[in-house]
Design a protein around this motif. Sequence first.
Motif, short mmCIF file in Angstrom:
data_model
loop_
_atom_site.label_atom_id
_atom_site.label_comp_id
_atom_site.label_asym_id
_atom_site.label_seq_id
_atom_site.Cartn_x
_atom_site.Cartn_y
_atom_site.Cartn_z
N GLY A 164 -20.49 29.60 -18.15
CA GLY A 164 -19.56 28.63 -17.58
C GLY A 164 -18.51 28.13 -18.55
O GLY A 164 -17.61 27.37 -18.15
N HIS A 165 -18.59 28.52 -19.79
CA HIS A 165 -17.62 28.05 -20.79
C HIS A 165 -16.24 28.64 -20.50
O HIS A 165 -16.12 29.83 -20.20
CB HIS A 165 -18.09 28.45 -22.19
N PRO A 166 -15.17 27.85 -20.62
CA PRO A 166 -13.83 28.37 -20.33
C PRO A 166 -13.39 29.52 -21.23
O PRO A 166 -12.54 30.31 -20.85
CB PRO A 166 -12.93 27.14 -20.55
N TYR A 167 -13.96 29.63 -22.43
CA TYR A 167 -13.59 30.72 -23.32
C TYR A 167 -14.35 32.01 -23.01
O TYR A 167 -14.01 33.06 -23.57
CB TYR A 167 -13.88 30.35 -24.78
N GLY A 168 -15.37 31.94 -22.17
CA GLY A 168 -16.21 33.10 -21.94
C GLY A 168 -16.38 33.45 -20.48
O GLY A 168 -17.47 33.86 -20.04
N ARG A 169 -15.32 33.33 -19.72
CA ARG A 169 -15.41 33.61 -18.28
C ARG A 169 -15.47 35.11 -18.00
O ARG A 169 -14.82 35.91 -18.67
CB ARG A 169 -14.22 33.01 -17.55
N ASP A 217 -6.90 8.47 -14.74
CA ASP A 217 -6.91 9.42 -13.62
C ASP A 217 -6.86 10.88 -14.07
O ASP A 217 -6.94 11.78 -13.23
CB ASP A 217 -5.72 9.13 -12.71
N LEU A 218 -6.73 11.11 -15.37
CA LEU A 218 -6.73 12.49 -15.87
C LEU A 218 -8.17 12.97 -16.04
O LEU A 218 -9.00 12.26 -16.61
CB LEU A 218 -6.00 12.57 -17.22
N PRO A 219 -8.48 14.16 -15.56
CA PRO A 219 -9.84 14.70 -15.75
C PRO A 219 -10.13 14.88 -17.25
O PRO A 219 -9.23 15.11 -18.04
CB PRO A 219 -9.80 16.05 -15.03
N PRO A 220 -11.38 14.79 -17.64
CA PRO A 220 -11.73 15.00 -19.05
C PRO A 220 -11.55 16.45 -19.45
O PRO A 220 -11.53 17.36 -18.62
CB PRO A 220 -13.21 14.58 -19.12
N ASN A 221 -11.41 16.67 -20.75
CA ASN A 221 -11.31 18.03 -21.27
C ASN A 221 -12.60 18.78 -20.92
O ASN A 221 -13.69 18.35 -21.29
CB ASN A 221 -11.11 17.98 -22.80
N PRO A 222 -12.49 19.92 -20.22
CA PRO A 222 -13.71 20.63 -19.80
C PRO A 222 -14.53 21.16 -20.96
O PRO A 222 -15.71 21.48 -20.79
CB PRO A 222 -13.17 21.77 -18.93
#
Length: 519
Positions: free
Chosen positions: A223-228, A288-293
Motif C-alpha cells: 500500500g505504500h505510494p512508492y511501491g504500487r 482541511d488539507l489531507p495529511p501526507n499519505p
Amino acid sequence: MSLSTSLRDRLTVRRASRLSVAVLLLAAGCKKQADTTAPTEPAPAPTEQNAPEQAKAPEREYPDPPPPSDPKPVNFPEVKQFRMSNGLKVYVVENHEVPIVSARLVVKAGTMDDEHVAEFTADMLGEGTKSRPKAKIDEAIEFVGGSLSAGAGVHATTVSARVLKKDLKLALTLMADEVMNPAFPKDSLEKLKKQAKTALDSAKANPGTLASTLFDMVAYPEGHPYGRPFPKPEDIDKVTVEDLKKFHETFYRSNNAYLILSGDITQEDAEPLLKRTLGKWKPVDPKDLPPNPLNQFTKYDLPDHLVVHLVDRPGSAQAEIRVGNLALARNHPDWIKLEVTNAILGDSANGRLFMDIREERGLTYGIYSFVSRGQAPGTFVISTRTKTKKTADMMTAIFEHIEKIRNEKPTSEEFETVQRKLTGKFPLEIETADQIAGKVRTILEYNLPEDYYRTYRDKVAAVTPEDVQEAARKYIHPVPHIVIVGKAKKIEKQIKKALPDAEIVKYNTELERIDAPKG
C-alpha cells in the motif's frame, strides 16, 4: 546532325587514333627492352650474422599531469522570496543574460495522494478552462514562441511556462486560468484514459519497467505510494470528472503551492504581475488539507533471508536484474556520505561495477547503482542486464562487490577521484537560472536546509574513507532484494547455481505471483 557536331566527332576520332598508336609504340618499346635486359639475382635474405643493427627508437616519456588545484570558491546565488497575501510563496532566481523567464508553479499534491486522479487532473489543465478552449490556449502561447505544460510527480504537481520576458504577463495569465478555472471536459478525460491504458500495456511489455516496478513492490510495505503495483484497466476507467474536480478543489490552493521564477526577472517586476494574475487564487484552511499519505508508514523492514523474485518473460533474450534495499530519505544527514559511497561503487562508467563487471569480465554492456530520492526512505539499487546463461556469473560478481564495499575502505586514489568529481561538477550544475531553480525545488520538496547547496562542497570534502565504509554497512545490505526478469526455466537453474540457499518466488508479466500457495 549539325556541322559543328560532325566536326567535333571527327576530331575526337582522330585524337583517339593518335593516342592508340602512341600506346602501341610505347608497349612495343617496353617489350623490346624487357627482352634484352638480363635478369638480376635477388638480394640474399639477411641472416643473424650479417643483419644490420638498427637503433632502438627511444621510448616516449609522458610527464605526470599536474596535481589538481583546490576547488575555486563557488557561491550559490541568492534567492529572493516573498509571500503573497493569499499565502502563495514566491522564489525569484535572477539571471539577466538573456531576456527569458521560466515559471514553475508547484502544487503540493501528487500521485502519492491519488495515483490516477492526480495524473489526470494535471493533464486536464491544458484541455481548456471555463473561459478559454484548449485551441485558444495553445494558439496564444505558441504565437509568442513560449511553452506551457503540466504534469504530476510522486510528491507534487508542476505547471511550467517559459517565455520571453515581454510575454511573461501572458504566460502567468494562462497559467493562472488553468490552475484556477479548469473546465475538465469529459471527452478529453476519455481520450486521456485510452492513452493511459496504452501506456500501461507498453510498460508491461518492457523488461526494465517490470523489474523496477516489482523491486519497489517488494521493497516497500503493501500500500505504500512508492511501491504500487501496475494498475488494472478498470481502475483507470472508473476515474470520473467529479473525482478530478474534488481533487482540484482540495489541493489546488494558493497556500498549498509555491512559485519559482527564474531568468530575466526581479522581485519588483514580479509582484505586480502576480497580484493581477495569481493574486485571486483562493487559499484553504490548513486543517482541511489531507495529511501526507507517507506519514502512516512508520516501520520499514529489511529482508531476513535471501529471496529472488523471478518474473517469467519467455520472450526475453537477456536477464534484467535489480539488486538492492531500502536506504534513507533525501533529507537524512547521511545522504552525502552515501552519495560518495555510491559514486565509488557504480554511479557512472568510472565506478567499480562498470570497470570490473563490464570492462574486465564482459558480463554486460552496462551496470550502475543509484540511490532514489524520497520524502520517505528511498532505495539503493544495482541495475543491469546480462545473457541468460551468464546470470549466475553476474549474481556472483554483484555480491562480491557488495561484500567489498561493506568490508573494505576505498583506496585513497578512488576516494580522492570521487571527491574531486563531485566537488568539481557542482559548479556546472548551477550555471543557469533554470538549474538553480531546480535546486531550489529540491530544497523545498525534500525539506532540506536553506543553506544546503551553499555548504554542499564543504560537506563532500568532509567525508572520509571511514565514512564511506560506515555508509556502506548501514545502507547497502548483505541480504538484498533481488528481482530478475527473463526466461524463468533457464534463469532458475542459474539462480540455484549462484545462490543455492535463496528462495525463489515466481511472477507473470502482470506481476502476479504464479506459485502462491492456494487456500
